[in-house]
Design an enzyme around this catalytic site. Structure first.
Site, PDB file in Angstrom:
ATOM      1  N   SER A  24       0.836  -1.202   0.000  1.00 24.87           N
ATOM      2  CA  SER A  24       0.000   0.000   0.000  1.00 24.87           C
ATOM      3  C   SER A  24       0.868   1.247   0.000  1.00 24.87           C
ATOM      4  O   SER A  24       1.948   1.258   0.612  1.00 24.87           O
ATOM      5  CB  SER A  24      -0.888   0.016   1.254  1.00 24.87           C
ATOM      6  OG  SER A  24      -1.516   1.281   1.392  1.00 24.87           O
ATOM      7  N   LYS A  44       2.705  -3.032   5.639  1.00 25.75           N
ATOM      8  CA  LYS A  44       2.718  -3.005   4.172  1.00 25.75           C
ATOM      9  C   LYS A  44       4.118  -2.752   3.621  1.00 25.75           C
ATOM     10  O   LYS A  44       4.474  -3.281   2.561  1.00 25.75           O
ATOM     11  CB  LYS A  44       1.734  -1.959   3.648  1.00 25.75           C
ATOM     12  CG  LYS A  44       0.264  -2.353   3.831  1.00 25.75           C
ATOM     13  CD  LYS A  44      -0.013  -3.736   3.274  1.00 25.75           C
ATOM     14  CE  LYS A  44      -1.459  -3.942   2.854  1.00 25.75           C
ATOM     15  NZ  LYS A  44      -1.731  -5.353   2.464  1.00 25.75           N
ATOM     16  N   TYR A  80      -0.504  -0.399   9.961  1.00 23.87           N
ATOM     17  CA  TYR A  80      -0.744  -0.815   8.571  1.00 23.87           C
ATOM     18  C   TYR A  80       0.446  -0.436   7.679  1.00 23.87           C
ATOM     19  O   TYR A  80       0.895  -1.232   6.841  1.00 23.87           O
ATOM     20  CB  TYR A  80      -2.028  -0.128   8.103  1.00 23.87           C
ATOM     21  CG  TYR A  80      -2.505  -0.477   6.719  1.00 23.87           C
ATOM     22  CD1 TYR A  80      -3.033  -1.737   6.440  1.00 23.87           C
ATOM     23  CD2 TYR A  80      -2.471   0.464   5.695  1.00 23.87           C
ATOM     24  CE1 TYR A  80      -3.504  -2.046   5.172  1.00 23.87           C
ATOM     25  CE2 TYR A  80      -2.948   0.172   4.429  1.00 23.87           C
ATOM     26  CZ  TYR A  80      -3.459  -1.090   4.170  1.00 23.87           C
ATOM     27  OH  TYR A  80      -3.919  -1.385   2.916  1.00 23.87           O
TER      28      TYR A  80
HETATM   29  P1  NAI Z   1     -11.666  -5.808   1.985  1.00 23.69           P
HETATM   30  O1  NAI Z   1     -11.857  -5.504   3.426  1.00 23.69           O
HETATM   31  O2  NAI Z   1     -12.796  -5.605   1.055  1.00 23.69           O
HETATM   32  O3  NAI Z   1     -11.164  -7.310   1.810  1.00 23.69           O
HETATM   33  C1  NAI Z   1     -10.280  -7.924   2.704  1.00 23.69           C
HETATM   34  C2  NAI Z   1     -10.762  -9.360   2.927  1.00 23.69           C
HETATM   35  O4  NAI Z   1      -9.811 -10.026   3.770  1.00 23.69           O
HETATM   36  C3  NAI Z   1     -12.113  -9.430   3.624  1.00 23.69           C
HETATM   37  O5  NAI Z   1     -13.027 -10.174   2.837  1.00 23.69           O
HETATM   38  C4  NAI Z   1     -11.795 -10.108   4.966  1.00 23.69           C
HETATM   39  O6  NAI Z   1     -12.839 -10.974   5.430  1.00 23.69           O
HETATM   40  C5  NAI Z   1     -10.544 -10.900   4.628  1.00 23.69           C
HETATM   41  N1  NAI Z   1      -9.725 -11.209   5.806  1.00 23.69           N
HETATM   42  C6  NAI Z   1      -9.426 -10.396   6.861  1.00 23.69           C
HETATM   43  N2  NAI Z   1      -8.681 -11.042   7.763  1.00 23.69           N
HETATM   44  C7  NAI Z   1      -8.469 -12.295   7.265  1.00 23.69           C
HETATM   45  C8  NAI Z   1      -7.750 -13.441   7.734  1.00 23.69           C
HETATM   46  N3  NAI Z   1      -7.114 -13.398   8.915  1.00 23.69           N
HETATM   47  N4  NAI Z   1      -7.729 -14.554   6.965  1.00 23.69           N
HETATM   48  C9  NAI Z   1      -8.389 -14.600   5.776  1.00 23.69           C
HETATM   49  N5  NAI Z   1      -9.102 -13.556   5.303  1.00 23.69           N
HETATM   50  C10 NAI Z   1      -9.132 -12.414   6.033  1.00 23.69           C
HETATM   51  O7  NAI Z   1     -10.384  -4.941   1.516  1.00 23.69           O
HETATM   52  P2  NAI Z   1      -9.769  -4.620   0.057  1.00 23.69           P
HETATM   53  O8  NAI Z   1      -9.794  -3.159  -0.106  1.00 23.69           O
HETATM   54  O9  NAI Z   1     -10.337  -5.497  -0.980  1.00 23.69           O
HETATM   55  O10 NAI Z   1      -8.227  -4.988   0.327  1.00 23.69           O
HETATM   56  C11 NAI Z   1      -7.554  -6.086  -0.259  1.00 23.69           C
HETATM   57  C12 NAI Z   1      -6.064  -5.898  -0.044  1.00 23.69           C
HETATM   58  O11 NAI Z   1      -5.601  -4.729  -0.735  1.00 23.69           O
HETATM   59  C13 NAI Z   1      -5.649  -5.703   1.413  1.00 23.69           C
HETATM   60  O12 NAI Z   1      -4.423  -6.364   1.644  1.00 23.69           O
HETATM   61  C14 NAI Z   1      -5.464  -4.214   1.529  1.00 23.69           C
HETATM   62  O13 NAI Z   1      -4.590  -3.853   2.567  1.00 23.69           O
HETATM   63  C15 NAI Z   1      -4.895  -3.891   0.157  1.00 23.69           C
HETATM   64  N6  NAI Z   1      -5.053  -2.498  -0.212  1.00 23.69           N
HETATM   65  C16 NAI Z   1      -6.272  -1.992  -0.564  1.00 23.69           C
HETATM   66  C17 NAI Z   1      -6.392  -0.668  -0.947  1.00 23.69           C
HETATM   67  C18 NAI Z   1      -7.666  -0.125  -1.457  1.00 23.69           C
HETATM   68  O14 NAI Z   1      -7.630   0.993  -2.027  1.00 23.69           O
HETATM   69  N7  NAI Z   1      -8.790  -0.814  -1.314  1.00 23.69           N
HETATM   70  C19 NAI Z   1      -5.246   0.249  -0.903  1.00 23.69           C
HETATM   71  C20 NAI Z   1      -4.015  -0.373  -0.540  1.00 23.69           C
HETATM   72  C21 NAI Z   1      -3.937  -1.691  -0.204  1.00 23.69           C
END
Ligand code: NAI
Length: 301
Positions: free
Chosen positions: A151, A168, A164
């Protein structure tokens, strides 16, 4: 033949957001996909087997191959079960996407040890556990591919995200180390730094008009826009040790740290000459205290 035909892929945190689109796109590209997700809240509270199964159902409806898994990435034993489940279901393993994530935002001076640990456990430790559990298989078959989610909160900076950001930036180091250590086994490792409107971004506080306006712009960045790069990285190619950012229709190759300026004095340094010479000559090149949004200052394209 489809791009990922015959490949077996694990996408962690694939029950929603960016991970769900990764799972759908990889299945559409011909991969067998293990959809891992514990179905938790943005803060990592609670569990629900529903989201992972729903994505599996969606993939199967479209004629794809997928299985659900609800083991947490955040513990060594359960991370190993994720790898075993993919090997059991598909008989092989080719790609790991470390995408699962949570947020516990708090200004550094107020952040609790629990908030620190929870975020480090899912992102940094989780990426290590899942990657490490797969490593013997990749080594043995002399091929493999890791995709990790980093990130700009870590690569550049952001307010209220010390846990975070540290996790990251740690993941960027982990990815590079895996790329170096496993190159001789034809294993590749890259990072994607996404910008996408998901529930995770929806949790950013919107107290000022400026913050509210920024969030409205973020909504135009669809999660599905990140998936083509992930599908490409998962396919057979020679790209490794890189960090890419994706924001709507833009793709960036991100810099990695290298010396920027140097100064030398044959007789060595004193604190006084450091002030008068070294700092004075380097100061024009100091990085300002920028946040991600200061560097990515134009609207998503
Ligand atoms: P989101 O919250 O929609 O999806 C994350 C998923 O991870 C959720 O479905 C959650 O249930 C699952 N999760 C959480 N803890 C878990 C565990 N211990 N074991 C298995 N599953 C688990 O978030 P999003 O935005 O789709 O993020 C996806 C990735 O992208 C993350 O790593 C986030 O840090 C990264 N990211 C996202 C950004 C964005 O703009 N949305 C920006 C920078 C990084």
């Amino acid at each position: 033949m489809k791009l990922l035909e015959g490949k077996s892929v694990i996408v962690t945190g694939a029950g929603g957001g960016i991970g769900r689109d990764f799972a759908l796109a990889m299945a559409a590209a011909g991969a067998n996909v293990l959809v891992n997700d514990i179905g938790t809240s943005v803060k990592g509270e609670g569990r629900d087997a529903g989201p992972a199964q729903k994505v599996v159902d969606e993939i199967r409806e479209k004629g794809g191959v997928a299985v659900a898994n609800t083991d947490s990435v955040a513990e060594w034993e359960s991370a190993n079960r994720i790898i075993s489940a993919a090997l059991e279901a598909f008989g092989r393993l080719d790609v790991i996407v470390n995408n699962a994530g949570i947020l516990r935002d708090r200004f550094f001076f107020n952040m609790s040890v629990e908030e620190w640990r929870a975020v480090i456990d899912v992102h940094l430790n989780g990426s290590f556990y899942v990657s490490r559990a797969a490593a013997p298989h990749f080594k043995l078959q002399n091929s493999g591919c890791y995709i990790h989610m980093t990130s700009t909160s870590g690569l550049v900076g952001n307010l209220g995200q010390a846990n975070y950001a540290a996790a990251k930036l740690g993941i960027a180091g982990l990815s590079k180390s895996i790329a170096l250590d496993m190159a001789k086994y034809n294993v590749r490792s890259n990072c994607i730094s996404p910008f996408a409107w998901s529930r995770m971004i929806g949790s950013i506080p919107t107290e000022t008009d400026e913050q509210r306006a920024r969030i409205e712009k973020l909504k135009s960045m669809q999660t599905a826009k990140i998936a083509p790069l992930a599908v490409y990285l998962a396919s057979d190619n020679d790209v490794t040790g890189q960090i890419f950012a994706v924001r709507a229709n833009e793709i960036f190759l991100m810099s990695q740290s290298r010396p920027l300026r140097s100064v030398h004095r044959a007789e060595g340094w004193t604190p006084e000459t450091i002030a008068s010479h070294a700092i004075a000559s380097m100061r024009p090149h100091f990085y300002p205290l920028e946040r991600s949004q200061d560097v990515f200052s134009w609207d998503p394209l």
